[in-house]
Design a protein around this motif. Structure first.
Motif, short mmCIF file in Angstrom:
data_model
loop_
_atom_site.label_atom_id
_atom_site.label_comp_id
_atom_site.label_asym_id
_atom_site.label_seq_id
_atom_site.Cartn_x
_atom_site.Cartn_y
_atom_site.Cartn_z
N THR A 31 6.15 21.43 -22.66
CA THR A 31 6.58 20.14 -23.17
C THR A 31 7.71 19.60 -22.27
O THR A 31 8.65 20.34 -21.97
CB THR A 31 7.11 20.28 -24.61
OG1 THR A 31 6.06 20.76 -25.45
CG2 THR A 31 7.61 18.95 -25.15
N PRO A 32 7.64 18.35 -21.82
CA PRO A 32 8.72 17.80 -20.98
C PRO A 32 10.08 17.91 -21.65
O PRO A 32 10.19 17.83 -22.89
CB PRO A 32 8.30 16.32 -20.82
CG PRO A 32 6.81 16.34 -20.96
CD PRO A 32 6.53 17.40 -22.00
N ALA A 33 11.12 18.11 -20.84
CA ALA A 33 12.46 18.36 -21.36
C ALA A 33 12.93 17.29 -22.34
O ALA A 33 13.51 17.60 -23.38
CB ALA A 33 13.45 18.48 -20.21
N ARG A 34 12.67 16.04 -22.02
CA ARG A 34 13.12 14.96 -22.91
C ARG A 34 12.42 15.04 -24.26
O ARG A 34 13.03 14.85 -25.31
CB ARG A 34 12.84 13.60 -22.25
CG ARG A 34 13.33 12.42 -23.07
CD ARG A 34 13.27 11.13 -22.28
NE ARG A 34 14.18 11.15 -21.14
CZ ARG A 34 14.34 10.14 -20.29
NH1 ARG A 34 13.61 9.04 -20.43
NH2 ARG A 34 15.19 10.21 -19.30
N GLN A 35 11.12 15.36 -24.24
CA GLN A 35 10.37 15.48 -25.50
C GLN A 35 10.83 16.69 -26.30
O GLN A 35 10.89 16.66 -27.53
CB GLN A 35 8.87 15.58 -25.22
CG GLN A 35 8.25 14.29 -24.70
CD GLN A 35 6.74 14.44 -24.49
OE1 GLN A 35 6.09 15.27 -25.11
NE2 GLN A 35 6.20 13.63 -23.59
N LEU A 36 11.17 17.78 -25.59
CA LEU A 36 11.66 18.97 -26.27
C LEU A 36 12.98 18.68 -26.96
O LEU A 36 13.19 19.06 -28.13
CB LEU A 36 11.81 20.13 -25.29
CG LEU A 36 12.33 21.44 -25.87
CD1 LEU A 36 11.40 21.95 -26.98
CD2 LEU A 36 12.47 22.50 -24.78
#
Length: 207
Positions: free
Chosen positions: A109-114
């Motif tokens: 999962t992309p860092a921003r989404q995480l």
């Protein structure tokens, strides 16, 4: 300004754990207060550091992430859990939610989404990878009995029926019966395929 959300990270891979900690610490409203590498260290670390959200891997030594979720929710009900795993298996998602997890996402999962998932779980919302949610609905619950599951777990390492019988303290005939039932229920052609299919669906997590 509100205090940062306090986080606990649990993952047996130190590099992965360190990378997650580094990424999440870049967010001004997130603060990693504890890191552990074993599932059976989660509750003690949480009692010491009082995190508000725990990010738990599924497959860890000592205690798997789903059992750790249940233990943490029992010990510290105010701490929410986000399961972050490499293994996006339908059975894992269902069991994690039953154990009290507020979210379930995969590690890529992309860092921003995480970071956003952490905030949403902290706020009391459910966060689930949509593709995995669809797979979970399609897969349904495990069709295997507890004993069939135990036999397939034991069969993961290979070995003869006699080996499995000795390990499980069962007769060879009983082991054959359970293997036959498990093969039929998974729609497999043989024992190895039954193990693989059950593993993919997350039905063999445990001891």
């Amino acid at each position: 300004m509100n205090e940062p959300i306090r986080l606990l990270l649990a993952d047996d891979q130190a590099l992965v754990r360190g990378a997650l900690a580094a990424l999440l610490s870049l967010e001004p409203d997130l603060d990693v207060v504890a890191e552990v590498g074993r599932g059976d260290e989660v509750v003690d670390a949480a009692r010491r550091t009082r995190p508000e959200v725990a990010l738990l891997d599924v497959e860890m030594p000592g205690l798997d992430g789903i059992a750790a979720t249940a233990a943490l929710r029992a010990a510290l009900p105010g701490c929410r859990v986000l399961v972050v795993t490499t293994f996006g298996r339908p059975g894992y998602l269902r069991r994690a939610m039953e154990a009290g997890a507020g979210g379930f996402v995969v590690k890529d999962t992309p860092a921003r989404q995480l970071a956003d998932a952490v905030r949403r779980v902290h706020a009391g919302l459910r966060v689930v990878d949509p593709a995995l949610a669809a797979e979970t609905l399609a897969a349904g619950t495990s069709p295997l009995t507890e004993r069939e599951t135990a036999v397939l777990r034991a069969a993961r390492g290979g070995g003869t029926v006699a080996d499995l019988a000795a390990a499980l303290h069962l007769s060879e005939g009983t082991v054959r019966n359970h293997l036959s039932a498990a093969i039929g229920k998974t729609g497999a052609r043989n024992r190895a395929t039954a193990v693989r299919l059950a593993e993919q669906n997350g039905w063999l997590l445990g001891d």
